[in-house]
Design an enzyme around this catalytic site. Structure first.
Site, short mmCIF file in Angstrom:
data_model
loop_
_atom_site.label_atom_id
_atom_site.label_comp_id
_atom_site.label_asym_id
_atom_site.label_seq_id
_atom_site.Cartn_x
_atom_site.Cartn_y
_atom_site.Cartn_z
N SER A 142 0.86 -1.20 0.00
CA SER A 142 0.00 0.00 0.00
C SER A 142 0.89 1.24 0.00
CB SER A 142 -0.87 0.02 1.27
OG SER A 142 -1.53 1.26 1.41
N TYR A 155 -2.57 -0.89 10.15
CA TYR A 155 -2.51 -1.09 8.69
C TYR A 155 -1.19 -0.54 8.15
CZ TYR A 155 -4.12 -1.23 3.83
OH TYR A 155 -4.25 -1.50 2.48
#
Ligand code: NAP
Length: 253
Positions: A142, A155
């Site tokens: 990401s 995350y």
């Protein structure tokens, strides 16, 4: 001839979003695809669609955060297709919140699904690739593996771990012909993105409008992420290893 003709690819999280687009893109490139997801119905639907379009696919229901799930997925792929030339780790989850907002269970679960799965499948698939003379692993990290973000502590930590695990694996396994890369998507139109809005208690339209604030002024489509994965997975990326490639409409820029 497709870019992955004669190859066997395994895609995790292939029942939805980016993983589904990768599975279809790989099948269009003529790979035989093992479609792995924790959601049985979703995996079977993606598999059926590939087969109906003339491709080759097998659905496997597995939780790739667990050693037993990874064993089952790899065993099914080997039994059905004889090996694994390409692995795409796309299974992932998000829990939005700061370290004081998320629970300890959330921390453990996100790290297990997003990071442990890459380790657990890597240690099972690398020996198969070595025996076959090489292979390619592409994980979906990401943009938040390259920079921090608000209320996304676990995350961000998990995706940074995927980025640096990618580099470490590229160094260790490059000499045996295994390339290891990751793609770092920016906000992409999948069910996960809408879940984020819900987790933050944000109104979806406003959340998506904010996500579009980047040089290309829109969010991504799963197929655009899959195209970059195919580039890295196939011989087009034959001299590329250890990279974390942003595919994000310029978000990181
Ligand atoms: P998605 O639409 O929610 O798809 C993820 C898929 O993975 C779902 O089918 C999910 O099943 C499955 N899954 C979850 N846990 C699993 C497990 N333990 N074992 C096997 N399968 C599991 O999400 P996405 O947006 O396509 O995300 C794909 C990857 O891209 C993730 O790693 C995510 O972090 C990354 N990413 C996404 C974005 C974005 O904006 N969408 C941006 C950057 C990176 P369930 O639905 O049943 O949980």
């Amino acid at each position: 001839m497709g870019a992955l003709s004669g190859k066997h690819a395994m895609v995790t999280g292939a029942g939805s979003g980016i993983g589904r687009a990768v599975a279809r893109t790989f099948a269009d490139a003529r790979a035989a695809v093992t479609v792995v997801d924790i959601d049985a119905g979703a995996a079977e639907q993606v598999c059926r669609r590939i087969v109906d379009a003339g491709g080759t696919a097998t659905a496997v229901v597995a939780d790739v955060s667990e050693p037993g799930g990874c064993d089952r997925a790899v065993a099914a792929a080997v039994e059905r297709h004889g090996g694994i030339d390409v692995l795409c780790n796309a299974a992932g989850i998000i829990r939005r919140g700061s370290v004081t907002e998320i629970s300890e269970d959330d921390w453990t679960r996100v790290m297990a699904v997003n990071v442990d799965s890459v380790f657990l499948l890597g240690r099972r698939v690398v020996p198969l690739m070595e025996a076959a003379g090489g292979g390619s692993i592409v994980s979906i990290a990401s943009g938040w593996g390259l920079k921090g973000g608000d209320r996304a502590a676990v995350y961000c930590a998990s995706k940074a771990a995927v980025v640096n695990l990618t580099r470490a694996m590229a160094i260790d396994h490059g000499p045996r012909g295994i390339r290891v890369n990751c793609v770092c998507p920016g906000d992409t139109d999948t069910p996960m993105l809408r879940q984020e809005a819900a987790q933050l208690g944000a109104e979806t339209t406003a959340f998506l409008a904010e996500a579009a604030e980047r040089p290309l002024a829109r969010i991504g489509r799963p197929e655009e992420i899959a195209a970059a994965v195919l580039f890295l997975a196939a011989d087009t990326g034959s001299f590329v290893t250890g990279v974390a490639l942003p595919v994000d409409g310029g978000g990181i820029a």
